[in-house]
Design an enzyme around this catalytic site. Structure first.
Site, PDB file in Angstrom:
ATOM      1  N   GLU A 112       3.840  -2.654 -14.328  1.00 42.73           N
ATOM      2  CA  GLU A 112       5.233  -3.119 -14.454  1.00 42.73           C
ATOM      3  C   GLU A 112       6.228  -1.950 -14.453  1.00 42.73           C
ATOM      4  O   GLU A 112       7.269  -2.002 -15.121  1.00 42.73           O
ATOM      5  CB  GLU A 112       5.425  -3.964 -15.728  1.00 42.73           C
ATOM      6  CG  GLU A 112       4.411  -5.069 -15.912  1.00 42.73           C
ATOM      7  CD  GLU A 112       4.490  -6.150 -14.858  1.00 42.73           C
ATOM      8  OE1 GLU A 112       5.322  -6.027 -13.943  1.00 42.73           O
ATOM      9  OE2 GLU A 112       3.705  -7.103 -14.927  1.00 42.73           O
ATOM     10  N   GLY A 127     -15.538  10.926 -32.615  1.00 47.22           N
ATOM     11  CA  GLY A 127     -16.341  12.065 -32.210  1.00 47.22           C
ATOM     12  C   GLY A 127     -17.194  11.736 -30.995  1.00 47.22           C
ATOM     13  O   GLY A 127     -16.778  11.013 -30.089  1.00 47.22           O
ATOM     14  N   GLY A 128     -18.432  12.233 -30.978  1.00 50.53           N
ATOM     15  CA  GLY A 128     -19.318  12.014 -29.840  1.00 50.53           C
ATOM     16  C   GLY A 128     -19.625  10.554 -29.593  1.00 50.53           C
ATOM     17  O   GLY A 128     -19.852  10.140 -28.450  1.00 50.53           O
ATOM     18  N   PRO A 158       0.792  -1.233   0.000  1.00 46.18           N
ATOM     19  CA  PRO A 158       0.000   0.000   0.000  1.00 46.18           C
ATOM     20  C   PRO A 158       0.823   1.281   0.000  1.00 46.18           C
ATOM     21  O   PRO A 158       0.463   2.259  -0.645  1.00 46.18           O
ATOM     22  CB  PRO A 158      -0.832  -0.130   1.280  1.00 46.18           C
ATOM     23  CG  PRO A 158      -0.992  -1.602   1.465  1.00 46.18           C
ATOM     24  CD  PRO A 158       0.305  -2.195   1.002  1.00 46.18           C
ATOM     25  N   GLN A 211      -8.110  15.579 -45.089  1.00 45.93           N
ATOM     26  CA  GLN A 211      -6.668  15.527 -44.828  1.00 45.93           C
ATOM     27  C   GLN A 211      -6.358  15.424 -43.339  1.00 45.93           C
ATOM     28  O   GLN A 211      -5.442  14.690 -42.931  1.00 45.93           O
ATOM     29  CB  GLN A 211      -5.985  16.771 -45.415  1.00 45.93           C
ATOM     30  CG  GLN A 211      -4.459  16.694 -45.376  1.00 45.93           C
ATOM     31  CD  GLN A 211      -3.817  17.946 -45.968  1.00 45.93           C
ATOM     32  OE1 GLN A 211      -3.975  19.034 -45.423  1.00 45.93           O
ATOM     33  NE2 GLN A 211      -3.135  17.778 -47.089  1.00 45.93           N
ATOM     34  N   THR A 254      -2.723  -8.950  -9.654  1.00 46.88           N
ATOM     35  CA  THR A 254      -3.550  -9.438 -10.757  1.00 46.88           C
ATOM     36  C   THR A 254      -3.713 -10.942 -10.588  1.00 46.88           C
ATOM     37  O   THR A 254      -2.738 -11.645 -10.328  1.00 46.88           O
ATOM     38  CB  THR A 254      -2.895  -9.122 -12.112  1.00 46.88           C
ATOM     39  OG1 THR A 254      -2.723  -7.717 -12.234  1.00 46.88           O
ATOM     40  CG2 THR A 254      -3.757  -9.617 -13.259  1.00 46.88           C
ATOM     41  N   SER A 265       6.839   2.635  -6.447  1.00 48.14           N
ATOM     42  CA  SER A 265       7.893   2.028  -7.261  1.00 48.14           C
ATOM     43  C   SER A 265       9.150   1.695  -6.462  1.00 48.14           C
ATOM     44  O   SER A 265      10.103   1.158  -7.017  1.00 48.14           O
ATOM     45  CB  SER A 265       8.265   2.980  -8.410  1.00 48.14           C
ATOM     46  OG  SER A 265       7.154   3.204  -9.252  1.00 48.14           O
TER      47      SER A 265
END
Length: 401
Positions: free
Chosen positions: A379, A355-356, A132, A295, A162, A136
């Protein structure tokens, strides 16, 4: 259309494996991934399918019932699986880190006991370094093992496992001061223990509790948990390699494999985002033509495709370097850093192209947009990767003057 992220020099066996995995992803993962992810449901049917394909034994030597394939083959399979759903690749990754650490550092008895069942998928692996308050700084581990006769007693709290609930074997890194006098460098007084447990949540063996799943923004389906040790007794013969004080080096060796995996995941997610973006750009029309003909959108697609190619090339290079037996922390750090950053950028550009509609949970890009940030911290953060890269570059280019 020429497919991005092709890999030159693969054997017929490697190509056959990848083709099988790609078909499985297209038929069994992509059609159900978003629905399962929104429900935060463990993909049991998918995992059973991967088990049937033999993927849990992909890198485990043939003498233990595995396929004996290379890290490159594994990374390319992970890339394909992450293209379908990144959470599934996480289920595979932690299992393989533990299997790799056993293969490289385990005693013969430990290999004989665990690897055949891991290859069959009957034992699922998880590994645990973080705590906790750790972040790192692995040297700041406070969880501790104390010798008591033929056993060790483990106490402490671990974080961000995991497969914490679904696994039945956890490689746990703790501090062990036995034989290491006061003042010993922290990384020389750490030990990896192989802790067997029942899958599930709550008290999964005396002294060991998996409280429950951590609710996350993304990376759902796969279980991420804490691990609490309170007087957990582990036999001395479950010290990885049989000797205390080597845990830090064993874990770092495993993490190099994990960083190649995270790079592969970034490549897979970015590739899927590109596929979604380029398809939508040809379907969506504005001002009388498909937006792909504007473009500005073509520039985005060009940048996205280039980033997918560059990240894939660096990931392949890092995997091949590890397979050659050479040190690959520089290449793995570069690949992990670049692939995770490019993944975030490619996903965001695909999101913008939508977009939306990209903001709607009906569209797959919404899920990818929530998944990509995990790769920035998994990692080792980008900052940690840059520290590793910088130090290694200074080693290679040391000025003599």
């Amino acid at each position: 259309m020429a497919r991005l992220a092709q890999t030159a020099g693969l054997t017929d066996v490697q190509q056959e494996i990848l083709s099988t995995v790609r078909d499985f992803v297209d038929k069994e993962i992509i059609p159900v991934a978003t629905e399962l992810e929104h429900r935060d449901e463990y993909p049991q049917a998918i995992v059973d399918g991967l088990k049937e394909l033999g993927l849990f034994g992909l890198m485990i030597p043939e003498e233990y019932g595995g396929l004996g394939e290379s890290l490159l083959t594994y990374a390319l399979c992970v890339e394909e699986i992450a293209r379908g759903w990144m959470s599934v690749s996480g289920i595979i990754n932690t299992h393989f880190i533990v299997a790799y650490m056993l293969k490289q550092h385990g005693t013969q008895e430990q290999k004989d006991h665990f690897l055949p069942r891991m290859a069959a998928g009957d034992i699922r692996g998880a590994f645990s370094m973080s705590e906790p308050g750790l972040g790192s700084d692995v040297s700041a581990i406070t969880s501790k093992a104390v010798r008591d006769g033929d056993e060790y007693v483990l106490n402490g709290q671990k974080m961000w496992l995991t497969n914490g609930g679904t696994s039945s074997l956890v490689a746990v890194l703790v501090r062990s001061d036995e034989g290491h006098p006061e003042g010993t460098a922290p990384h020389k007084s750490m030990t990896t223990f192989l802790v067997e447990k029942e899958p599930g949540f709550g008290e999964v063996r005396p002294g060991l509790t998996i409280p429950g799943k951590i609710d996350k923004m993304g990376y759902k389906g796969v279980d991420t948990t804490e691990l609490i040790m309170d007087g957990l007794r582990v036999p001395a013969d479950r010290v990885l390699g049989g000797t205390t004080g080597r845990g830090f080096y064993q874990m770092m060796d495993g993490v190099e494999v994990g960083r190649v995996n995270v790079a592969a995941r970034g490549c897979g997610v970015a590739q899927r985002a590109f596929e979604l973006g380029v398809r939508y750009a040809q379907q969506r029309h504005t001002f009388g033509k498909a937006i792909a003909r504007h473009q500005a959108i073509q520039f985005k697609l060009a940048e996205m495709g280039t980033k997918v190619e560059a990240a894939h090339a660096m990931m392949v290079n890092a995997a091949r370097k590890k397979d050659s037996g050479e040190r690959n922390d520089l290449e793995a750090g570069m690949a992990k850093y670049l692939a995770s950053e490019y993944c975030k950028e490619v996903v965001e550009d695909a999101f913008r192209i939508h977009g939306g509609y990209g903001f709607s949970k009906e569209y797959e890009i919404e899920r990818l947009y929530r998944e990509a940030p995990m790769l920035l911290i998994g990692e080792g953060t980008a900052e940690i990767q840059k520290m590793i890269i910088g130090r290694r570059l200074l080693e290679e280019y040391r000025f003599q003057g």
